[in-house]
Structures are given as structure tokens and as C-alpha cells.
Design a protein around this motif. Structure first.
Motif, short mmCIF file in Angstrom:
data_model
loop_
_atom_site.label_atom_id
_atom_site.label_comp_id
_atom_site.label_asym_id
_atom_site.label_seq_id
_atom_site.Cartn_x
_atom_site.Cartn_y
_atom_site.Cartn_z
N GLY A 298 0.90 -1.07 -0.01
CA GLY A 298 0.03 -0.11 0.04
C GLY A 298 0.68 1.32 -0.21
O GLY A 298 0.34 2.39 -0.08
N GLN A 299 2.08 1.20 -0.18
CA GLN A 299 3.11 2.24 -0.23
C GLN A 299 2.65 3.18 -1.31
O GLN A 299 2.28 2.66 -2.58
N GLU A 300 2.99 4.41 -1.45
CA GLU A 300 2.90 4.95 -2.48
C GLU A 300 3.95 4.72 -3.54
O GLU A 300 5.26 4.30 -3.33
N ARG A 301 3.86 4.72 -5.07
CA ARG A 301 4.82 4.16 -5.87
C ARG A 301 5.63 5.29 -6.08
O ARG A 301 5.43 6.44 -5.88
N ARG A 302 6.92 5.05 -6.61
CA ARG A 302 7.95 6.11 -6.87
C ARG A 302 7.47 6.94 -8.01
O ARG A 302 6.82 6.48 -9.16
N CYS A 303 7.42 8.23 -7.79
CA CYS A 303 7.25 9.45 -8.57
C CYS A 303 7.82 9.16 -10.10
O CYS A 303 9.18 9.53 -10.10
N GLU A 304 7.15 8.84 -11.25
CA GLU A 304 7.90 8.68 -12.36
C GLU A 304 8.40 9.91 -13.11
O GLU A 304 9.23 10.04 -14.05
N HIS A 305 7.98 11.08 -12.59
CA HIS A 305 8.48 12.31 -13.04
C HIS A 305 9.84 12.49 -12.77
O HIS A 305 10.64 13.46 -13.47
N LEU A 306 10.52 11.90 -11.48
CA LEU A 306 11.81 11.91 -11.18
C LEU A 306 12.69 11.52 -12.37
O LEU A 306 13.66 11.84 -12.55
N ASP A 307 12.04 10.62 -13.31
CA ASP A 307 13.13 9.77 -14.12
C ASP A 307 13.13 10.78 -15.20
O ASP A 307 14.06 10.52 -16.14
N MET A 308 12.38 11.82 -15.64
CA MET A 308 12.55 12.70 -16.69
C MET A 308 13.33 13.69 -16.48
O MET A 308 13.05 14.79 -17.29
N LEU A 309 13.87 14.00 -15.26
CA LEU A 309 14.45 15.48 -14.90
C LEU A 309 15.86 15.50 -15.54
O LEU A 309 16.68 14.60 -15.23
N PRO A 310 16.07 16.53 -16.10
CA PRO A 310 17.59 16.98 -16.57
C PRO A 310 18.41 17.19 -15.33
O PRO A 310 17.90 17.58 -14.36
N ASP A 311 19.70 17.20 -15.53
CA ASP A 311 20.31 17.95 -14.62
C ASP A 311 20.53 19.58 -14.85
O ASP A 311 20.67 19.92 -15.80
N VAL A 312 20.08 20.31 -13.82
CA VAL A 312 20.07 21.49 -13.79
C VAL A 312 20.84 22.28 -12.98
O VAL A 312 20.94 21.72 -11.63
#
Length: 104
Positions: A18-32
């Protein structure tokens, strides 16, 4: 809503136990690199800020919802850049506006 093996209610998009899944938006982030540690819109309007957030998509620094301007959320609404991180924290806290929760 679905049921797990023990017939407990669990969200269909949840992870194990029942844990929250990992946010897939983190996989799309560039190095800034983030901009100066200040909220430019607040400076222009003469407003104070309480916490600064950095957009992890483009590096824009703006004030949090706790501040009178709420410019980080306005940046998300304008650009759809989903994840911000606390700039003034030793622990990297991240928030996903799309999911409305901490980005894990």
C-alpha cells in the motif's frame, strides 16, 4: 480501488504494501543548475517569502505556497514542470505538483 491478498483496500496505483509508488516524473528530470537563491517575482513586487523552491526541470527559483506570492506553483501552472525541491534545506525534499505529494 482494488483489494490485495489479505482483502485490504489498496489504491490501484499503489506500490507494495500500500505504499506510494515512486514518482515517475523524477526519471524525466535533466541535470540543472538553479538560479540565484531569491524569488525574483517577490523582489519585483516587494513581497517577503518564507521558503524557496527550485524547479528541477529548468532551475527556476521561486517562493513556496507558504509565501504570499506562491510563485513556484504559478511556475508549474504556467510551464507544467512537475517537480520542485526545497532550496533552503539540508535534506533534499521534493514535491510533485502532478501527484500532489512528496516525490519519492
Amino acid at each position: 480501488m482494488t483489494l490485495n491478498v489479505e482483502c485490504m483496500k489498496v489504491r490501484a496505483d499503489s506500490g507494495p504494501n500500500g505504499q506510494e509508488r515512486r514518482c515517475e516524473h523524477l526519471d524525466m528530470l535533466p541535470d540543472v543548475r538553479h538560479e540565484a537563491p531569491e524569488c525574483r517575482p517577490c523582489l519585483a513586487l516587494g513581497l517577503p517569502w518564507s521558503h524557496l523552491l527550485v524547479c528541477l526541470t529548468c532551475g527556476w527559483v521561486a517562493c513556496s505556497d507558504d509565501s504570499p506570492g506562491g510563485h513556484a506553483r504559478a511556475h508549474y501552472e504556467e510551464t507544467d514542470h512537475p517537480v520542485v525541491a526545497a532550496l533552503d534545506s539540508e535534506t533534499p525534499r521534493r514535491w510533485c505538483y502532478v501527484h500532489g505529494r512528496a516525490a519519492l
